[in-house]
Structures are given as structure tokens and as C-alpha cells.
Design a protein around this motif. Structure first.
Motif, PDB file in Angstrom:
ATOM      1  N   ARG A  12       0.791  -1.239  -0.144  1.00 17.37           N
ATOM      2  CA  ARG A  12       0.017   0.048  -0.050  1.00 17.37           C
ATOM      3  C   ARG A  12       0.899   1.220   0.116  1.00 17.37           C
ATOM      4  NH1 ARG A  12      -3.315  -0.258   4.738  1.00 17.37           N
ATOM      5  NH2 ARG A  12      -2.695  -2.331   5.186  1.00 17.37           N
ATOM      6  N   LEU A 112      -5.201   3.640   1.289  1.00 21.86           N
ATOM      7  CA  LEU A 112      -3.911   3.158   1.976  1.00 21.86           C
ATOM      8  C   LEU A 112      -4.080   3.118   3.661  1.00 21.86           C
ATOM      9  CD1 LEU A 112      -1.856   4.549  -1.026  1.00 21.86           C
ATOM     10  CD2 LEU A 112      -3.109   2.508  -0.817  1.00 21.86           C
ATOM     11  N   TYR A 120      -7.839  -3.431   8.267  1.00 19.53           N
ATOM     12  CA  TYR A 120      -8.280  -4.193   6.978  1.00 19.53           C
ATOM     13  C   TYR A 120      -7.134  -4.276   6.057  1.00 19.53           C
ATOM     14  CZ  TYR A 120     -13.077  -4.109   8.266  1.00 19.53           C
ATOM     15  OH  TYR A 120     -14.269  -4.116   9.031  1.00 19.53           O
ATOM     16  N   PRO A 121      -6.775  -5.335   5.292  1.00 21.82           N
ATOM     17  CA  PRO A 121      -5.793  -5.101   4.523  1.00 21.82           C
ATOM     18  C   PRO A 121      -5.922  -4.451   3.355  1.00 21.82           C
ATOM     19  CG  PRO A 121      -6.841  -7.350   4.075  1.00 21.82           C
ATOM     20  CD  PRO A 121      -7.518  -6.654   5.386  1.00 21.82           C
ATOM     21  N   SER A 122      -7.137  -3.894   2.825  1.00 20.66           N
ATOM     22  CA  SER A 122      -7.197  -3.166   1.776  1.00 20.66           C
ATOM     23  C   SER A 122      -8.579  -2.168   1.474  1.00 20.66           C
ATOM     24  CB  SER A 122      -7.098  -3.715   0.472  1.00 20.66           C
ATOM     25  OG  SER A 122      -8.362  -4.618   0.614  1.00 20.66           O
ATOM     26  N   VAL A 123      -8.624  -1.396   0.892  1.00 21.72           N
ATOM     27  CA  VAL A 123      -9.985  -0.593   0.575  1.00 21.72           C
ATOM     28  C   VAL A 123     -10.913  -1.663   0.176  1.00 21.72           C
ATOM     29  CG1 VAL A 123      -9.821  -0.033  -1.701  1.00 21.72           C
ATOM     30  CG2 VAL A 123     -11.303   1.274  -0.082  1.00 21.72           C
ATOM     31  N   VAL A 124     -10.603  -2.779  -0.510  1.00 21.94           N
ATOM     32  CA  VAL A 124     -11.798  -3.668  -1.158  1.00 21.94           C
ATOM     33  C   VAL A 124     -12.370  -4.561   0.210  1.00 21.94           C
ATOM     34  CG1 VAL A 124     -12.029  -5.743  -2.408  1.00 21.94           C
ATOM     35  CG2 VAL A 124     -10.756  -3.927  -3.410  1.00 21.94           C
ATOM     36  N   ALA A 127     -14.403  -2.447   2.310  1.00 23.85           N
ATOM     37  CA  ALA A 127     -15.713  -2.280   1.497  1.00 23.85           C
ATOM     38  C   ALA A 127     -16.757  -3.063   2.103  1.00 23.85           C
ATOM     39  CB  ALA A 127     -15.612  -2.182   0.093  1.00 23.85           C
ATOM     40  N   ARG A 135     -16.877   3.679  -0.531  1.00 24.65           N
ATOM     41  CA  ARG A 135     -17.562   4.259  -1.837  1.00 24.65           C
ATOM     42  C   ARG A 135     -17.385   5.857  -1.670  1.00 24.65           C
ATOM     43  NH1 ARG A 135     -20.196   1.109  -5.076  1.00 24.65           N
ATOM     44  NH2 ARG A 135     -20.801  -0.993  -4.358  1.00 24.65           N
ATOM     45  N   LEU A 138     -13.828   6.583  -2.780  1.00 25.55           N
ATOM     46  CA  LEU A 138     -13.743   6.641  -4.273  1.00 25.55           C
ATOM     47  C   LEU A 138     -14.408   7.549  -5.207  1.00 25.55           C
ATOM     48  CD1 LEU A 138     -14.267   2.480  -4.571  1.00 25.55           C
ATOM     49  CD2 LEU A 138     -12.038   3.700  -5.122  1.00 25.55           C
TER      50      LEU A 138
ATOM     51  N   GLU B  25     -13.222   4.159 -10.335  1.00 27.82           N
ATOM     52  CA  GLU B  25     -13.921   4.322  -9.303  1.00 27.82           C
ATOM     53  C   GLU B  25     -15.268   3.469  -9.023  1.00 27.82           C
ATOM     54  OE1 GLU B  25     -12.256   7.012 -10.573  1.00 27.82           O
ATOM     55  OE2 GLU B  25     -10.710   7.639  -9.419  1.00 27.82           O
ATOM     56  N   LEU B  41       0.111  -5.501  -4.364  1.00 26.89           N
ATOM     57  CA  LEU B  41       0.822  -4.971  -3.580  1.00 26.89           C
ATOM     58  C   LEU B  41       0.575  -3.481  -3.457  1.00 26.89           C
ATOM     59  CD1 LEU B  41       3.078  -5.742  -1.671  1.00 26.89           C
ATOM     60  CD2 LEU B  41       4.818  -4.494  -3.031  1.00 26.89           C
ATOM     61  N   MET B  42       0.486  -2.605  -4.504  1.00 24.17           N
ATOM     62  CA  MET B  42       0.343  -1.135  -4.223  1.00 24.17           C
ATOM     63  C   MET B  42      -1.161  -0.893  -3.636  1.00 24.17           C
ATOM     64  SD  MET B  42       0.345   1.471  -7.494  1.00 24.17           S
ATOM     65  CE  MET B  42      -0.451   3.134  -7.488  1.00 24.17           C
ATOM     66  N   ALA B  43      -2.016  -1.868  -3.824  1.00 23.68           N
ATOM     67  CA  ALA B  43      -3.452  -1.313  -3.051  1.00 23.68           C
ATOM     68  C   ALA B  43      -3.831  -2.306  -1.813  1.00 23.68           C
ATOM     69  CB  ALA B  43      -4.321  -1.929  -4.167  1.00 23.68           C
ATOM     70  N   SER B  44      -2.919  -3.474  -1.380  1.00 25.07           N
ATOM     71  CA  SER B  44      -3.279  -4.227  -0.590  1.00 25.07           C
ATOM     72  C   SER B  44      -2.014  -4.884   0.173  1.00 25.07           C
ATOM     73  CB  SER B  44      -4.285  -5.447  -0.947  1.00 25.07           C
ATOM     74  OG  SER B  44      -4.698  -6.180  -0.109  1.00 25.07           O
ATOM     75  N   SER B  45      -2.258  -5.042   1.472  1.00 21.87           N
ATOM     76  CA  SER B  45      -1.072  -6.148   2.248  1.00 21.87           C
ATOM     77  C   SER B  45      -2.048  -7.311   2.236  1.00 21.87           C
ATOM     78  CB  SER B  45      -0.861  -5.505   3.761  1.00 21.87           C
ATOM     79  OG  SER B  45      -2.002  -4.748   4.397  1.00 21.87           O
TER      80      SER B  45
END
Lengths: 435, 249
Positions: A12, A112, A120-124, A127, A135, A138, B25, B41-45
Motif C-alpha cells: 500500500r 491506503l 483491514y488489508p485493503s479498501v476492498v 468495503a 464508496r 472512491l 472508481e 501490493l500497491m493496493a493491499s497488504s
């Protein structure tokens, strides 16, 4: 007992970087912010090129900061040739920077950084449980891109920005659509404030910190205009003319690292949103007066985690300011004007602006035909590298009792709070080979 | 049926094509319902860095031994490997230096230390591994990315134009910057797909998408010649984003 902590590949963040810590008992023997991004040598490759080609080449140093690289390049070139852009061009550039800032901060804060605070590991993944927050982020990110498309011609690597002005001006229809989106965003910004104010506190490494940022000359708090750098050191502000930027980039070799480190009067310093707020908060207008308080943001703050809050505050401010600018442009009407004529001549010039993650310098010299003779680019992450290591060292000292997983997470969060852009940084920072 | 697995990777570059993915988006969250993003990797760990992937999207060019090793590893674990962006497809801006002495360039930028770096001349992905699909652009166009994902989910390769930007520009009836202003516009030689964005803004095409298969190189060179633009100057301009254009100088 010796102990080492190694993050081989930071997630991230943009680009390829890591962190290495060596400890002996409770004492920290070395802390390194490693950079192993490949070298593209763009400054050397741009040399000899006609000035009209240069912004498009140096833009490719970094996608997320591509407006800042293009326009710092243009500012340096205009300064070398003695070109003065029109007030309308300057206002549109100021707005374009706000678009870049809105996009980059929405990406960093929501996609990030916030996932860290909420585990959480990511925005996904975020979500799935917090769809509204994801949202919201984004939606604002998209708004930032829309501004960059309307003014810069493209969301990544702007094509409409030229030495002397713009290829084509936005239409009234485009500006009206943008105004509607900004009205919606102004509503959204209340949710941004609520979300950021509700995040759990994070303070792992506060220490007395030196800050540096460009001092805007017009359009209030912002990122584009100005030619003085202000440094806040020991409670006092010192002004450094842009052309003397080297006094902030007197790189020094340090025994524990191969990275060149930027210092001002022997002290590492921080650039970015927190630095800008520290140096320029007198230029903010009323629209964010209560936000600082809601975020519990007390300035000056030597806690780099506050850079996340500072970015969120700038995000809210930029939305309001961009709305004012678009309304003014619609009320006054855009004057059809071609780029200011450019007469290349031998000379040199420096362009300093604020990229979303901090101060960015392009300094060039040209020959009599307008071909680039020398180029020096210093990026925010290069300015920040020494300060990142200082804060990491402090965090290790303060949290030495943590187990490896807990300490690693804190170190990653600190690096991430700086919002590093590692593709950018290789242009100055000396790299180490990958592990 | 299990969702197809996807990985997104960056070699050396500006990360602009990965950013275009994040710039979808409106589609991003829907996309994650259709594919399982295992490694980004750029978006998630917390990525799965060893699993098999149905599709790998790779941006950036190969500029170091580290890049080369990483790319070969991605190839081994992926059914389809997609080159994303001009750097991955053609070599990109970093390949400007192919004819220059790399040691000297490294020393120019980094001083004495430059000699010690893991640094190789830029190569496109296809020069190192087998590439299944190329999506060019600096950065890639969002609609071409989305159509690629949609097509791959259906099991078909996407169809992209092979004609030059010039054709798109004429279809839109933009003023010709080469004929009317005598500016060096790379539109006659550059592959379409950008809707002639730059000429539409009165800015000449810089060739950021790389060469078009169906370009008529000789007729374009004659047109430049009639405008008094030397061949070397056009060649230098073209080399900014891709080393190979079939233009002899």
C-alpha cells in the motif's frame, strides 16, 4: 540479545521499498528506509531535448504526482525564459493542483491509510464491512480525477499543460458539470470529517520535528504559486528563496545507510500535508476552522501519523476552495487566450511546487536554442527519507517491548503516513540493492 | 464456479497503469465481485504471493535483475500474462537510453555509487517472457482496460484498433496540427485508442502509445518532409516512448 525486523516489500505504497531495523537489547543499532526501485535516469535522458518535450518526459517520473512534475517543470522553464503566465492560467493551474491533491489524498487516506486504523488489508476488504466509507473515498477520488481531466486533459500525465498556458480551455458546460460534482462533494466532506474524527488515536513516535513547505503567494492556502520555501525550526520560521533550494538538499552520507539524506542546518525535516499546515495554516479560510479541532490536530505536531489527518483536512479544504474557483470562473467567464509566446534563451530557472506528498523541486538550465542542458529534480520522498528514518528509530525505541508483528505494523503505518512515492524518490536517493 | 484469480504487479515505472486500475472508481468494487484479486501490493497488504493466477497484469519495464527475476516468477504462476502500458509493451520512456552508455548515465545521476547499482537497459516484457496480451498507452485507457477484463472473463481476447491516431483525429474533424501549423505531430504513426485526445486539445501527439501496425510510414515521412521537418527530428521525438518504429534514419 540482537533482534532484527525486516519488511521486505512495503504494501500500500507506490513503488518498491522496505524497512530494516537492527537492535541490540533495547538499543537500536540501525534503522533503514530501503529503496530498491529500478533507476530510469530520466533527468539524464531529458537532457538535450527541446523545452517543449521536457514536461511530458519528466511527468513519467511519477503517475500520482504527474501534475506536480509537469507544472514544476513548466514553472522552472518559464522562470528560465522570463515567461509570465496570465492570471487566468495561474488560477487554472491552482485548480488543477487541487484536483491532483483531492485524488491523491482520497487514494491515500481511504485506500491506503484508513484500512490500517480499522485493521483491514485493503479498501476492498474495508468495503465489505464499511461500504459507505469505501464508496465515499472512491467518489472523492473520482472527483479529483475529473478536475484533472477538465483542466489537464487527462487524469494521469496531463497533456493540456504547456509552457506559457494551456492547449485548450475548459468549456462552460464542463465547468458547470464540475460545479455540480463539487456541490455533492461539499456535502460528502462532512462524512469525511466524521470518519477521520472517529479513527482510534495513533501515536508511536512523536518528537520535535522540523517542517518545510512552499509559501503560497496567491489564491490562499495551496500548492502551485509562490517562490519562497518556509522552514519551521525551533518555533521560528525561516525563508529560503526557491532558487536556493540546495540549502535544503545538502545531502549527507550517513554511516547506517547508503541513502543520501536531506538536511536543513544539520536537521532532517518533514515535507507534506502536515508540514504545509504547520507553515501555512494562517492562509486557510473559515471553511475548515472547526475541522482541526474535530481531528484533535494540535500544531505543530511531531507525530507523523497526523499527516493522515492533515491530508484529510486538505481534502475538505480543497473541495470548498475548488468550488469557489469554479463558481468564479463561471461568473467571470473564461477569456479565450492562446499560450503566452515563448522566446527561448540560455539561462536557468527553478520551479518549486507542493506535490500531494510534499515539496517538489525542478531546476533546469537551457542552451540558447531552448534545449535542456542540465536538470535537477528533488522529490518529496527524497526530502523526507531522513525524517522517516528518524521517526522509525524513535518508534523502535518507544515500542521495543512489542512483539515483532506489532512493531512491524507500527513501522509500516509510520512509513505509510508519510505517503511515500518511491518511484519518485530514486531520482535522488541512493539506492541499495534488493535483498 | 470459483472466481478467476488476478494479480497486479509493477516493475520499474511510474505505476501509472496500476493507478488507472484504481481510477476505475465506479467499477472497482463491482470488479472484485467478478474476480478474486489475490496479489496487488500497491493496493493491499496480506497478499498471496505464491498462488497460481488466471491473469497477471504487469506494468513497468524490466530495468534490473530484480525486475527480471520477478517477471519470470510471475510468468511461472500465471495462465495469462498481460503487459499493461507503454513501458511494459514497448520499453517506455526509460528505453530512451538504449543507444547511450548506461554506466555513464548512472554516474551522471548517482555519482560514483552509480557503478554499484543493479541496473540494466530497459526492456519490454516480451523481450524477457512470453506475453499473451498487450494493452498499450502511457497510461493505458480506462475503457480498453475494462473491455480487456470483460473479454477475458468471456474467454476472448479484446479487439483494439491497429490504425493510427491520425484516423481517430480525422473522424473527429479536429484541425490538423501538422498540415495547418507545421507542428511535429506523431499521430500518423502512433496507434489509436486515445480518441486523439491531444490533437483535440490543440496539442500535437507525442507518440505515447507506441507504433501503429497499420501506419503508412513512408507517406507520413513524406508529409513531414514537405513541411521541412528533418527525419532525425521526427525519429528523436518518436523514440521518447518506444525504441522501435520502423522509421529508418
Amino acid at each position: 540479545m540482537t533482534r532484527s525486523i525486516k519488511v521486505n516489500h512495503l504494501a500500500r505504497v507506490e513503488g518498491h521499498g522496505g524497512v530494516t531495523v537492527e537492535m541490540d537489547g533495547r538499543s537500536v543499532s540501525s534503522v533503514r528506509f530501503d529503496i530498491f526501485e529500478g533507476a530510469r535516469l530520466l533527468e539524464a535522458l531529458a537532457r538535450g531535448r527541446h523545452y517543449t518535450d521536457v514536461p511530458q518526459i519528466v511527468s513519467r517520473i511519477c503517475a500520482i504526482c504527474s501534475v506536480s512534475h509537469s507544472i514544476s517543470s513548466i514553472k522552472a522553464t518559464e522562470s528560465a525564459f522570463g515567461v509570465t503566465p496570465t492570471p487566468q492560467t495561474e488560477l487554472l493551474r491552482d485548480l488543477l493542483y487541487r484536483g491532483e491533491d483531492i485524488e491523491s489524498h482520497s487514494l491515500h487516506v481511504f485506500c491506503l491509510a484508513v484500512p490500517d486504523y480499522l485493521n483491514y488489508p485493503s479498501v476492498v476488504a474495508l468495503a465489505a464491512d464499511h461500504p459507505d466509507a469505501a464508496r465515499l473515498g472512491l467518489r472523492l477520488k473520482k472527483l479529483g480525477n475529473t478536475i484533472q481531466e477538465v483542466i489537464g486533459g487527462r487524469a494521469v500525465h496531463p497533456v493540456n499543460v504547456l509552457v506559457g498556458g494551456f492547449g485548450k480551455l475548459p468549456t462552460a458546460d464542463q465547468l458547470m458539470a464540475l460545479r455540480d460534482e463539487l456541490h455533492q462533494a461539499a456535502e460528502d466532506s462532512k462524512s469525511v470529517v466524521d470518519l477521520i474524527a472517529s479513527l482510534p488515536p495513533a501515536d508511536y513516535c512523536s518528537k520535535d520535528t522540523v517542517f518545510a513547505a512552499l509559501r503560497p503567494k496567491q489564491f490562499g492556502y495551496g500548492y502551485y504559486s509562490g517562490d519562497q520555501i518556509h522552514v519551521r525550526l525551533n518555533g521560528k520560521t525561516e525563508a529560503v528563496p526557491a532558487a536556493e533550494y540546495r540549502s535544503l538538499a545538502n545531502e549527507r552520507a550517513v554511516p547506517h545507510s547508503h541513502a543520501k539524506h536531506s538536511q536543513y542546518k544539520g536537521r532532517p525535516f518533514m515535507v507534506g500535508a502536515l508540514a504545509r499546515l504547520t507553515v501555512n495554516s494562517d492562509l486557510l479560510n473559515g471553511s475548515v476552522a472547526d475541522v482541526k479541532q474535530k481531528f484533535g490536530l494540535n500544531l505543530p505536531s511531531g507525530n507523523p501519523m497526523d499527516n493522515n489527518k492533515a491530508q484529510a483536512l486538505e481534502l475538505v479544504y480543497d473541495i470548498h476552495r475548488s468550488l469557489e474557483t469554479v463558481e468564479k470562473l463561471l461568473a467571470d467567464g473564461l477569456r479565450e487566450e492562446a499560450p503566452v509566446p515563448v522566446r527561448p534563451k540560455a539561462g536557468s530557472g527553478t520551479g518549486v511546487t507542493e506535490a500531494p506528498r510534499g515539496m517538489l523541486v525542478h531546476s533546469y538550465s537551457f542552451d540558447g536554442q531552448g534545449r535542456l542542458a542540465t536538470a535537477d529534480v528533488i522529490t518529496p520522498t527524497a526530502f523526507n527519507a531522513a525524517s522517516v528514518e528518524e521517526h522509525l528509530r524513535r518508534a523502535v525505541e518507544q515500542n521495543a517491548g512489542d512483539d515483532d508483528a506489532a512493531l512491524t505494523k507500527k513501522l509500516e503505518m509510520i512509513v505509510r503516513a508519510y505517503d511515500p512515492c518511491i518511484s519518485c524518490s530514486v531520482h535522488l536517493v541512493r539506492r541499495r540493492n534488493a535483498p | 464456479m470459483a472466481k478467476p484469480t488476478l494479480g497486479v504487479f509493477g516493475l520499474t515505472g511510474c505505476a501509472g497503469d496500476q493507478l488507472v486500475i484504481l481510477n476505475c472508481e465506479d467499477e472497482l468494487l463491482e470488479l472484485t465481485e467478478l474476480v478474486d484479486i489475490k496479489d496487488f501490493l500497491m493496493a493491499s497488504s496480506g497478499n498471496d504471493t505464491s498462488c497460481q493466477l488466471d491473469v497477471a497484469l504487469v506494468d513497468g519495464a524490466v530495468l534490473s535483475q530484480r525486475d527480471e527475476d520477478m517477471l519470470k516468477r510471475i510468468r511461472e504462476r500465471s495462465r495469462l500474462l498481460v503487459a499493461l502500458g507503454t513501458c511494459a509493451v514497448w520499453g517506455g520512456v526509460a528505453s530512451l537510453d538504449r543507444n547511450q552508455d548506461r554506466t555513464r548515465l548512472l554516474e551522471d545521476v548517482y555519482g560514483e555509487m552509480g557503478k554499484k547499482y543493479d541496473s540494466l537497459p530497459a526492456r519490454a516484457l516480451h523481450e524477457v517472457v512470453n506475453v499473451d496480451l498487450s494493452i498499450t498507452g502511457c497510461p493505458i485507457e480506462k475503457d480498453q482496460l475494462i473491455s480487456a477484463v470483460a473479454s477475458l472473463l468471456q474467454g476472448d481476447p479484446p479487439l483494439y484498433p491497429k490504425y493510427p491516431v491520425c484516423t481517430e483525429c480525422r473522424m473527429r474533424e479536429y484541425n490538423c496540427l501538422l498540415i495547418e501549423r507545421g507542428e511535429i505531430c506523431c499521430g500518423p504513426l502512433t496507434v489509436a485508442g486515445c480518441q486523439a485526445r491531444c490533437p483535440g486539445l490543440n496539442v500535437p501527439c507525442v507518440g505515447c502509445r507506441g507504433p501503429a501496425d497499420d501506419a503508412n510510414v513512408e507517406s507520413a515521412m513524406n508529409m513531414f518532409g514537405e513541411k521541412g521537418i528533418p527525419r532525425e527530428e521526427i525519429a528523436a521525438k518518436l523514440r521518447t516512448f518506444a525504441p522501435a518504429w520502423g522509421v529508418n534514419v
